[in-house]
Design a protein around this motif. Structure first.
Motif, short mmCIF file in Angstrom:
data_model
loop_
_atom_site.label_atom_id
_atom_site.label_comp_id
_atom_site.label_asym_id
_atom_site.label_seq_id
_atom_site.Cartn_x
_atom_site.Cartn_y
_atom_site.Cartn_z
N GLY A 121 0.82 -1.22 0.00
CA GLY A 121 0.00 0.00 0.00
C GLY A 121 0.84 1.26 0.00
N MET A 122 1.20 1.74 -1.18
CA MET A 122 1.96 2.98 -1.33
C MET A 122 1.04 4.05 -1.92
SD MET A 122 5.04 2.64 -0.19
CE MET A 122 6.41 1.51 0.08
N GLU A 123 0.22 4.65 -1.05
CA GLU A 123 -0.82 5.57 -1.52
C GLU A 123 -0.28 6.76 -2.31
OE1 GLU A 123 -0.68 4.55 1.70
OE2 GLU A 123 -2.44 3.27 1.85
N TYR A 124 0.91 7.23 -1.96
CA TYR A 124 1.37 8.48 -2.56
C TYR A 124 1.50 8.39 -4.08
CZ TYR A 124 2.39 10.70 1.96
OH TYR A 124 2.29 11.27 3.20
N ARG A 125 1.73 7.21 -4.60
CA ARG A 125 1.79 7.04 -6.06
C ARG A 125 0.48 7.45 -6.72
NH1 ARG A 125 4.67 1.66 -8.29
NH2 ARG A 125 6.48 1.50 -6.89
N TYR A 126 -0.62 7.34 -5.94
CA TYR A 126 -1.95 7.46 -6.54
C TYR A 126 -2.63 8.80 -6.30
CZ TYR A 126 -1.22 2.64 -7.60
OH TYR A 126 -0.68 1.48 -8.12
N MET A 127 -1.95 9.75 -5.65
CA MET A 127 -2.48 11.11 -5.63
C MET A 127 -2.53 11.59 -7.08
SD MET A 127 -0.40 12.93 -2.54
CE MET A 127 -0.29 12.25 -0.90
N PRO A 128 -3.69 11.98 -7.60
CA PRO A 128 -3.75 12.36 -9.01
C PRO A 128 -2.70 13.39 -9.45
CG PRO A 128 -5.95 12.04 -8.19
CD PRO A 128 -5.04 11.92 -7.00
N PRO A 129 -2.42 14.44 -8.67
CA PRO A 129 -1.37 15.37 -9.12
C PRO A 129 0.01 14.71 -9.19
CG PRO A 129 -2.73 16.39 -7.43
CD PRO A 129 -3.08 14.94 -7.44
N ASP A 184 9.89 5.12 -2.08
CA ASP A 184 9.21 4.40 -3.15
C ASP A 184 9.03 5.32 -4.36
OD1 ASP A 184 7.48 2.18 -4.27
OD2 ASP A 184 6.00 3.79 -4.14
N LEU A 185 8.60 6.54 -4.13
CA LEU A 185 8.43 7.49 -5.24
C LEU A 185 9.76 7.78 -5.92
CD1 LEU A 185 5.89 10.13 -3.84
CD2 LEU A 185 5.49 8.43 -5.64
N MET A 186 10.82 7.91 -5.13
CA MET A 186 12.14 8.14 -5.75
C MET A 186 12.47 7.03 -6.73
SD MET A 186 14.57 9.43 -2.62
CE MET A 186 14.30 10.97 -1.75
N ARG A 187 12.35 5.78 -6.29
CA ARG A 187 12.67 4.64 -7.16
C ARG A 187 11.81 4.66 -8.41
NH1 ARG A 187 10.90 0.12 -5.71
NH2 ARG A 187 12.32 -1.06 -7.05
N LEU A 188 10.52 4.93 -8.22
CA LEU A 188 9.59 4.93 -9.35
C LEU A 188 9.94 6.02 -10.36
CD1 LEU A 188 6.97 3.89 -10.67
CD2 LEU A 188 5.72 5.51 -9.22
N ARG A 331 12.19 -2.74 -1.11
CA ARG A 331 13.20 -1.75 -1.51
C ARG A 331 13.02 -0.44 -0.74
NH1 ARG A 331 17.59 -3.54 -4.78
NH2 ARG A 331 16.83 -5.33 -5.98
N ALA A 332 11.79 -0.04 -0.52
CA ALA A 332 11.54 1.18 0.24
C ALA A 332 11.97 1.03 1.70
CB ALA A 332 10.06 1.56 0.16
N VAL A 333 11.73 -0.16 2.26
CA VAL A 333 12.17 -0.43 3.63
C VAL A 333 13.70 -0.39 3.70
CG1 VAL A 333 12.33 -2.22 5.41
CG2 VAL A 333 10.13 -1.72 4.34
#
Length: 358
Positions: A121-129, A184-188, A331-333
């Motif tokens: 559950g990595m919610e921040y990926r899914y903020m529309p902006p 997680d966002l950095m990796r993505l 990876r995020a951990v």
């Protein structure tokens, strides 16, 4: 599609509100060892009363479910997941995946053998902006990405049942608990793996006057973290958890060789700034990214939880891929654990020190 919820505290409640926005679903089972948390969840479900259990084991054995949301405290994830894996259920496990690297490795291994989808559950990926920001960077709008910076200036950690989040042994530490989202966002966004982490952090304002059985909380409340990635891109996270009055809780800036792109949450704006040369007029373009009103009202992550659940439901039904894997969670951990070590030992941490899987 029948859902079970393990952990019906604050985040469990957010999952319940967002699942109820989906079509053709029901919440048929809830589990929590705290009776008052079960009562709160049952009240929020109104006429749709699920079966109530005191443990994940009971829910896995007796609950009639197709998918389970794990929103229990971080340190319980491995124990909670084991009976769910044994039943082969579809699982969405809240971040962080685990509080230790060993537990994260175990979860990845079990998820690989699970017949149903496993989703971190990595919610921040899914903020529309933010999703739009990522798409624009990947689409080449700024040219070749060179630098990535993130800032979260926010309120202190909220009170949780039993105050479990006040101690690193329960949460993994602030850099794992809170910042795994950003790693997680950095990796993505960067599209590469971390090689090196340096974190300078402190415990300077929050929780200093709190005592739990005579013990003072040990969680960082501010830090700067620099991450070097294998493709040469560098990223930085600026975290402050005593900046309650900040206009933007999250800011992300990507700078390429052609332009810079920022996303601001809230309000959910993208700011595009192309390179124009010294002395030339700036050509800044600002655009607002709209979010569904119901999604905004159902959660505290700028609508992200709803969009994540829609994608998870598609994966469970075989209509789409798993977009955030157990390996993504691991990876995020790893990066968060490296940051915790770096802050304590005041040195750069090479990721090869921690990642024995290669």
């Amino acid at each position: 599609m029948r859902y079970g919820i393990v952990g019906t505290g604050m985040m469990g409640g957010e999952h319940i509100r967002n699942i109820r926005l989906l079509d053709d679903v029901s919440i048929t089972a809830i589990a929590d060892p705290v009776e008052s948390s079960l009562d709160w969840a049952a009240q929020s479900l109104g006429d749709q009363q699920p079966a109530r259990f005191r443990s994940a084991e009971e829910l896995a054995e007796k609950g009639e479910v197709d998918a389970v949301i794990v929103a229990s405290p971080n340190f319980t994830h491995r124990a909670v997941l084991e009976p769910l894996f044994d039943r082969g259920l579809a699982i969405l496990c809240e971040k962080p995946l685990a509080t230790t690297i060993a537990d994260a490795d175990w979860i990845v291994e079990r998820a690989a053998r699970n017949p149903a989808p496993f989703w971190t559950g990595m919610e921040y990926r899914y903020m529309p902006p933010v999703a739009r920001f990522i798409a624009d960077v990947h689409g080449g709008r700024i040219g070749a990405l060179k630098m990535l910076s993130m800032r979260e200036h926010r309120f202190p950690f909220l009170v949780k049942v039993g105050d479990w989040n006040r101690f690193s042994r329960n949460s993994g530490g602030t850099m794992v608990e809170k910042c795994c989202h950003f790693f997680d966002l950095m990796r993505l966004i960067v599209g590469a793996e971390a090689e090196r982490v340096y974190c300078s952090g402190g415990i300077d304002v929050n929780h200093l006057d709190e005592r739990y059985d005579g013990e003072t909380p040990d969680i960082l409340d501010n830090s700067y973290t620099v991450v070097d990635f294998a493709n040469g891109v560098r990223a930085m996270l600026d975290l402050c958890m005593f900046a309650d009055g900040a206009e933007h809780q999250e800011e992300i800036a990507a700078v390429g060789d052609a332009a810079r792109l920022d996303v601001l949450v809230p309000p959910g704006d993208l700011v595009f700034s192309p390179r124009v040369g010294f002395g030339a007029p700036k050509q800044v373009v600002r655009e607002h990214v709209a979010v569904d009103d119901m999604a905004m009202e159902a959660g505290s992550h700028h609508g992200a939880t709803f969009y994540q659940h829609a994608a998870f439901a598609r994966a469970v039904r075989g209509e789409g891929p798993v977009e955030v894997t157990a390996e993504d969670g691991r990876r995020a951990v790893l990066i968060g654990a490296a940051a915790e070590i770096s802050a304590r030992e005041k040195r750069a941490v090479e990721m090869r020190e921690l990642d024995t899987t290669g």
